[in-house]
Design a protein around this motif. Structure first.
Motif, PDB file in Angstrom:
ATOM      1  N   LEU A   1      11.139  -3.358  33.717  1.00 28.63           N
ATOM      2  CA  LEU A   1       9.695  -3.276  33.948  1.00 28.63           C
ATOM      3  C   LEU A   1       9.313  -1.764  33.498  1.00 28.63           C
ATOM      4  O   LEU A   1       9.965  -0.703  33.599  1.00 28.63           O
ATOM      5  N   ALA A   2       8.191  -1.676  32.738  1.00 32.49           N
ATOM      6  CA  ALA A   2       7.736  -0.356  32.379  1.00 32.49           C
ATOM      7  C   ALA A   2       6.288  -0.265  32.812  1.00 32.49           C
ATOM      8  O   ALA A   2       5.379  -0.806  32.492  1.00 32.49           O
ATOM      9  N   VAL A   3       6.045   0.919  33.870  1.00 34.01           N
ATOM     10  CA  VAL A   3       4.737   0.982  34.307  1.00 34.01           C
ATOM     11  C   VAL A   3       4.143   2.483  33.648  1.00 34.01           C
ATOM     12  O   VAL A   3       4.744   3.474  33.943  1.00 34.01           O
ATOM     13  N   PRO A   4       3.046   2.319  32.868  1.00 37.63           N
ATOM     14  CA  PRO A   4       2.630   3.507  32.417  1.00 37.63           C
ATOM     15  C   PRO A   4       2.024   4.644  33.190  1.00 37.63           C
ATOM     16  O   PRO A   4       1.639   4.354  34.302  1.00 37.63           O
ATOM     17  N   VAL A   5       2.247   5.755  33.029  1.00 36.18           N
ATOM     18  CA  VAL A   5       1.794   7.052  34.050  1.00 36.18           C
ATOM     19  C   VAL A   5       0.378   6.920  34.337  1.00 36.18           C
ATOM     20  O   VAL A   5      -0.007   7.194  35.632  1.00 36.18           O
ATOM     21  N   GLU A   6      -0.552   6.247  33.774  1.00 35.15           N
ATOM     22  CA  GLU A   6      -1.903   5.927  33.951  1.00 35.15           C
ATOM     23  C   GLU A   6      -1.898   5.137  35.160  1.00 35.15           C
ATOM     24  O   GLU A   6      -2.966   5.174  35.815  1.00 35.15           O
ATOM     25  N   ASN A   7      -1.087   4.316  35.491  1.00 35.90           N
ATOM     26  CA  ASN A   7      -0.939   3.230  36.596  1.00 35.90           C
ATOM     27  C   ASN A   7      -0.253   3.684  37.810  1.00 35.90           C
ATOM     28  O   ASN A   7      -0.014   2.813  38.499  1.00 35.90           O
ATOM     29  N   LEU A   8       0.088   4.878  37.552  1.00 38.12           N
ATOM     30  CA  LEU A   8       0.970   5.602  38.974  1.00 38.12           C
ATOM     31  C   LEU A   8      -0.024   6.399  39.756  1.00 38.12           C
ATOM     32  O   LEU A   8      -0.769   7.245  39.129  1.00 38.12           O
ATOM     33  N   MET A   9      -0.320   5.795  40.953  1.00 36.70           N
ATOM     34  CA  MET A   9      -1.383   6.304  41.707  1.00 36.70           C
ATOM     35  C   MET A   9      -0.923   7.633  42.229  1.00 36.70           C
ATOM     36  O   MET A   9       0.120   7.845  43.125  1.00 36.70           O
ATOM     37  N   SER A  10      -1.172   9.144  41.632  1.00 34.67           N
ATOM     38  CA  SER A  10      -0.585   9.997  41.889  1.00 34.67           C
ATOM     39  C   SER A  10      -1.777  11.224  42.362  1.00 34.67           C
ATOM     40  O   SER A  10      -3.078  11.027  41.811  1.00 34.67           O
TER      41      SER A  10
ATOM     42  N   ASN B   1      10.398   8.248  31.883  1.00 32.58           N
ATOM     43  CA  ASN B   1      10.709   8.454  30.511  1.00 32.58           C
ATOM     44  C   ASN B   1       9.279   9.095  29.964  1.00 32.58           C
ATOM     45  O   ASN B   1       8.374   8.731  29.568  1.00 32.58           O
ATOM     46  N   ALA B   2       9.612  10.619  29.762  1.00 29.28           N
ATOM     47  CA  ALA B   2       8.715  11.665  29.445  1.00 29.28           C
ATOM     48  C   ALA B   2       8.215  11.164  27.982  1.00 29.28           C
ATOM     49  O   ALA B   2       6.928  11.239  27.550  1.00 29.28           O
ATOM     50  N   SER B   3       9.319  10.490  27.167  1.00 31.81           N
ATOM     51  CA  SER B   3       8.771  10.255  25.758  1.00 31.81           C
ATOM     52  C   SER B   3       7.960   9.026  25.828  1.00 31.81           C
ATOM     53  O   SER B   3       6.877   9.062  24.819  1.00 31.81           O
ATOM     54  N   SER B   4       8.125   8.077  26.511  1.00 32.93           N
ATOM     55  CA  SER B   4       7.063   6.905  26.536  1.00 32.93           C
ATOM     56  C   SER B   4       5.980   7.060  27.301  1.00 32.93           C
ATOM     57  O   SER B   4       5.129   6.256  27.265  1.00 32.93           O
ATOM     58  N   GLY B   5       6.081   8.126  28.272  1.00 31.18           N
ATOM     59  CA  GLY B   5       4.893   7.997  29.474  1.00 31.18           C
ATOM     60  C   GLY B   5       5.165   6.919  30.346  1.00 31.18           C
ATOM     61  O   GLY B   5       4.026   6.509  30.785  1.00 31.18           O
ATOM     62  N   HIS B   6       6.226   6.297  30.691  1.00 33.92           N
ATOM     63  CA  HIS B   6       6.199   5.130  31.416  1.00 33.92           C
ATOM     64  C   HIS B   6       7.499   5.434  32.612  1.00 33.92           C
ATOM     65  O   HIS B   6       8.440   5.999  32.284  1.00 33.92           O
ATOM     66  N   LEU B   7       7.226   4.852  33.727  1.00 33.22           N
ATOM     67  CA  LEU B   7       8.065   4.771  34.687  1.00 33.22           C
ATOM     68  C   LEU B   7       9.222   3.574  34.462  1.00 33.22           C
ATOM     69  O   LEU B   7       8.538   2.372  34.532  1.00 33.22           O
ATOM     70  N   GLU B   8      10.261   3.617  33.968  1.00 32.31           N
ATOM     71  CA  GLU B   8      10.835   2.406  33.510  1.00 32.31           C
ATOM     72  C   GLU B   8      11.949   2.035  34.285  1.00 32.31           C
ATOM     73  O   GLU B   8      12.826   2.710  35.224  1.00 32.31           O
ATOM     74  N   TYR B   9      12.137   0.630  34.458  1.00 40.75           N
ATOM     75  CA  TYR B   9      13.261  -0.077  35.514  1.00 40.75           C
ATOM     76  C   TYR B   9      14.189  -0.442  34.649  1.00 40.75           C
ATOM     77  O   TYR B   9      13.808  -1.362  33.819  1.00 40.75           O
ATOM     78  N   ILE B  10      15.618  -0.022  34.825  1.00 42.94           N
ATOM     79  CA  ILE B  10      16.666  -0.578  33.785  1.00 42.94           C
ATOM     80  C   ILE B  10      17.754  -1.154  34.750  1.00 42.94           C
ATOM     81  O   ILE B  10      18.226  -0.825  35.810  1.00 42.94           O
ATOM     82  N   ALA B  11      17.927  -2.491  34.263  1.00 38.64           N
ATOM     83  CA  ALA B  11      18.971  -3.383  35.105  1.00 38.64           C
ATOM     84  C   ALA B  11      20.411  -2.546  35.052  1.00 38.64           C
ATOM     85  O   ALA B  11      20.903  -2.127  33.898  1.00 38.64           O
TER      86      ALA B  11
ATOM     87  N   THR C   1       8.553 -11.182  47.737  1.00 38.94           N
ATOM     88  CA  THR C   1       9.924 -10.967  47.661  1.00 38.94           C
ATOM     89  C   THR C   1       9.939 -11.244  45.830  1.00 38.94           C
ATOM     90  O   THR C   1       9.677 -12.124  45.420  1.00 38.94           O
ATOM     91  N   VAL C   2      10.077  -9.992  45.031  1.00 42.02           N
ATOM     92  CA  VAL C   2      10.299 -10.268  43.545  1.00 42.02           C
ATOM     93  C   VAL C   2      11.710 -10.821  43.238  1.00 42.02           C
ATOM     94  O   VAL C   2      12.570 -10.269  43.440  1.00 42.02           O
ATOM     95  N   VAL C   3      11.454 -11.915  42.403  1.00 37.62           N
ATOM     96  CA  VAL C   3      12.651 -12.433  41.594  1.00 37.62           C
ATOM     97  C   VAL C   3      12.724 -12.382  40.435  1.00 37.62           C
ATOM     98  O   VAL C   3      11.408 -12.197  39.567  1.00 37.62           O
ATOM     99  N   ALA C   4      13.687 -12.463  39.515  1.00 36.17           N
ATOM    100  CA  ALA C   4      13.798 -12.556  37.798  1.00 36.17           C
ATOM    101  C   ALA C   4      13.215 -13.952  37.432  1.00 36.17           C
ATOM    102  O   ALA C   4      13.527 -14.807  37.925  1.00 36.17           O
ATOM    103  N   ALA C   5      12.101 -13.880  36.643  1.00 32.51           N
ATOM    104  CA  ALA C   5      11.536 -14.937  35.917  1.00 32.51           C
ATOM    105  C   ALA C   5      12.354 -15.412  34.751  1.00 32.51           C
ATOM    106  O   ALA C   5      12.185 -16.537  34.214  1.00 32.51           O
ATOM    107  N   THR C   6      13.387 -14.817  34.548  1.00 30.68           N
ATOM    108  CA  THR C   6      14.406 -14.993  33.292  1.00 30.68           C
ATOM    109  C   THR C   6      15.688 -14.010  33.718  1.00 30.68           C
ATOM    110  O   THR C   6      15.906 -13.401  34.404  1.00 30.68           O
ATOM    111  N   ASP C   7      16.648 -14.610  33.075  1.00 23.67           N
ATOM    112  CA  ASP C   7      18.313 -14.061  32.876  1.00 23.67           C
ATOM    113  C   ASP C   7      17.895 -12.619  32.390  1.00 23.67           C
ATOM    114  O   ASP C   7      17.212 -12.416  31.278  1.00 23.67           O
ATOM    115  N   ILE C   8      18.405 -11.714  32.893  1.00 25.91           N
ATOM    116  CA  ILE C   8      18.249 -10.244  32.711  1.00 25.91           C
ATOM    117  C   ILE C   8      19.778  -9.636  32.688  1.00 25.91           C
ATOM    118  O   ILE C   8      20.486  -9.836  33.457  1.00 25.91           O
ATOM    119  N   ALA C   9      19.779  -9.045  31.482  1.00 24.74           N
ATOM    120  CA  ALA C   9      21.205  -8.522  31.076  1.00 24.74           C
ATOM    121  C   ALA C   9      21.300  -7.155  31.458  1.00 24.74           C
ATOM    122  O   ALA C   9      20.263  -6.164  31.506  1.00 24.74           O
TER     123      ALA C   9
END
Length: 490
Positions: A63-72, A237-247, A49-57
């Motif tokens: 989290l940002a996962v680069p496209v190279e780390n997406l198993m596709s 996000n095609a500009s950054s090349g990352h899958l982004e997780y936004i609160a 179970t993933v929990v926040a390690a700090t307060d998040i606004a």
């Protein structure tokens, strides 16, 4: 002494090694966005179970996962990174690739099994080694004990069919790869279960061309559990090349981090993810809970031979079946309920009338099963609704427990997790069945059996303002009965 000293040194070395979650966080970090080691933790109890390690606004990047780390498919469709993919592709041959159905998830599972077999030499080792080693909560692993808890439910057949389909896909791999497939059926079921419960989808990804969208696995990001409404939204996000997780809201340190798996019925949650969500059956806009029921042909069906020929000729089953299967939700406004009535109108009409309707298009000869979307008459609609009600009663009677008993079991809270999931599932199905029975008995049948125009006007007043259900009665049923009463008075 020397033995104790050696054991102490081993324990010190072992304790200094990063655990699987730490290795996964380190591997997943590309340098862009927040460091997962400062943002994400796991509960000590299950390490899942993933929990926040700090307060998040709100609006923070979590989290940002680069496209190279997406198993596709970019890692196996080019046929350079996967020997198993290349062998299977070549073994199928051009004709086999055209005629043989290989599920898209089977290609992904083949790659995943190969990478797991490669062990630490695989670029995905940090990810694959942290995936669950069992998926007992997934229905493809159910045995007799679990199926007894959903006896009478159409879900049993769906789960068994899913298992049989996966076995057929594995047999296909084994047939073409032979000893080159260094994975067992159990390995394949685990891989397909991991994909089913964790796969993501997006319109397109760099390096992957597809008109139907791209499915991919998200190391670390696929550990987030489900919640609706979503706490965290993910976008590519095609500009950054990352899958982004936004609160989407403020999150306190220690709170579980969740995403949404989409609005689904519990049969889909359970079949594809291995869990159920309490309260789904109470959601009515839109309705989500479903129950799958089958309609056979009554023994006293008029012109049965002609109708059997049409049903078998249009059946998509192998072998063709006389049973028509439907998924019902709690709304006559949805296609499922309309489809059942359309099929039953066909069943209870005489064949000469049906043939005339085929010509003008109000009955569909080649749909599976054949359907008549426009009502024939008040008498035919009465028979269709009565047949619908009879099957609803029969479907509820097949369960060994009642809706009330299921509610008592859930309120007691003494169930194991898988037992609770199955009770929630069968309870939701009974809620749907009860809804339809109440609708037909309390709202539709009194209108269909009105004996005078005055009584019909009273019924019309009673059903006003009841949403899609009122529209069906007003547009279809009232007009049928009014025509029948007018003819009788003439």
């Amino acid at each position: 002494f020397w033995y104790c000293l050696a054991m102490l040194l081993v324990s010190l070395v072992w304790s200094s090694q990063p655990d699987g979650f730490t290795r996964l966080r380190e591997w997943a970090y590309s340098g862009y966005g927040p460091d997962p080691r400062s943002m994400l933790e796991v509960k000590d109890a299950d390490r899942r179970t993933v929990v926040a390690a700090t307060d998040i606004a709100v609006n923070d990047l979590v989290l940002a996962v680069p496209v190279e780390n997406l198993m596709s498919p970019r890692y196996f469709k080019n046929r350079t990174e996967s020997a198993w993919y290349r062998l299977f592709w070549d073994a199928l041959g051009e004709e086999g690739r055209m005629l043989t159905y290989v599920h898209p998830d089977t290609w992904m599972a083949l790659y995943m099994m190969e990478q797991r077999w490669l062990g630490e030499s695989s670029r995905w080792h940090a990810y694959l080694s942290y995936l669950p080693q069992s998926f007992d909560e997934m229905p493809v692993f159910y045995g007799d004990e679990q199926f007894e808890w959903v006896a009478g439910s159409g879900f049993v057949g769906r789960a068994k069919h899913a298992r049989a389909s996966l076995s057929e896909q594995y047999d296909l791999l084994k047939e073409h790869l032979g000893d080159d497939l260094r994975a067992t059926l159990e390995d394949f079921l685990l891989a397909r279960s991991a994909i089913s419960s964790r796969v993501f989808g997006w319109q397109s990804l760099p390096g992957v061309e597809s008109e139907e969208g791209v499915q991919f696995m998200v190391p670390l990001g696929d550990m987030f559990n489900h919640r609706s409404p979503k706490q965290i939204e993910w976008v590519f996000n095609a500009s950054s090349g990352h899958l982004e997780y936004i609160a989407q809201e403020n999150i306190t340190k220690g709170d579980e981090l969740t995403i949404s798996y989409g609005a689904k019925c519990n049969s889909k949650y359970l079949l594809h993810y291995g869990f159920t969500v309490p309260g789904v059956s109470e959601r009515r806009n839109p309705p989500l809970s479903t129950v799958r029921i089958k309609f056979g042909m009554p023994k006293d069906t008029v012109d049965a031979a002609e109708k059997k020929a049409l049903i078998l000729g249009s059946s998509m089953d192998d072998p063709p079946s006389l049973e028509a299967e439907f998924d019902l939700t709690m709304s006559i406004g949805r296609l499922d309920g309309q489809d059942v009535l359309s099929y039953l109108r066909f069943i209870y009409a005489d064949y000469s009338t049906i043939k005339a309707r085929f010509k003008n298009g109000s009955c569909k000869k080649y749909s599976s099963p054949p359907k008549c979307g426009t009502p024939f008459s008040a008498a035919n609609e009465q028979r269709a609704v009565a047949g619908f009600l009879a099957e609803l009663d029969a479907a509820e009677s097949r369960y060994p427990t009642t809706l009330e008993q299921d509610n008592e079991l859930l309120e007691a809270g003494d169930l194991r997790t898988w037992q609770k999931d199955l009770v929630v599932l069968r309870r939701d199905e009974k809620v749907v069945l009860r809804w339809w029975k109440q609708f037909f008995r309390d709202d539709v049948m009194p209108v269909l059996h009105a004996n005078t125009l005055e009584e019909l006007e009273v019924r019309e007043t009673e059903i006003k303002g009841r949403g899609p259900e009122a529209q069906y009665i007003a547009v279809r049923v009232l007009s049928l009965v009014r025509v029948a009463l007018d003819k009788s008075e003439l």
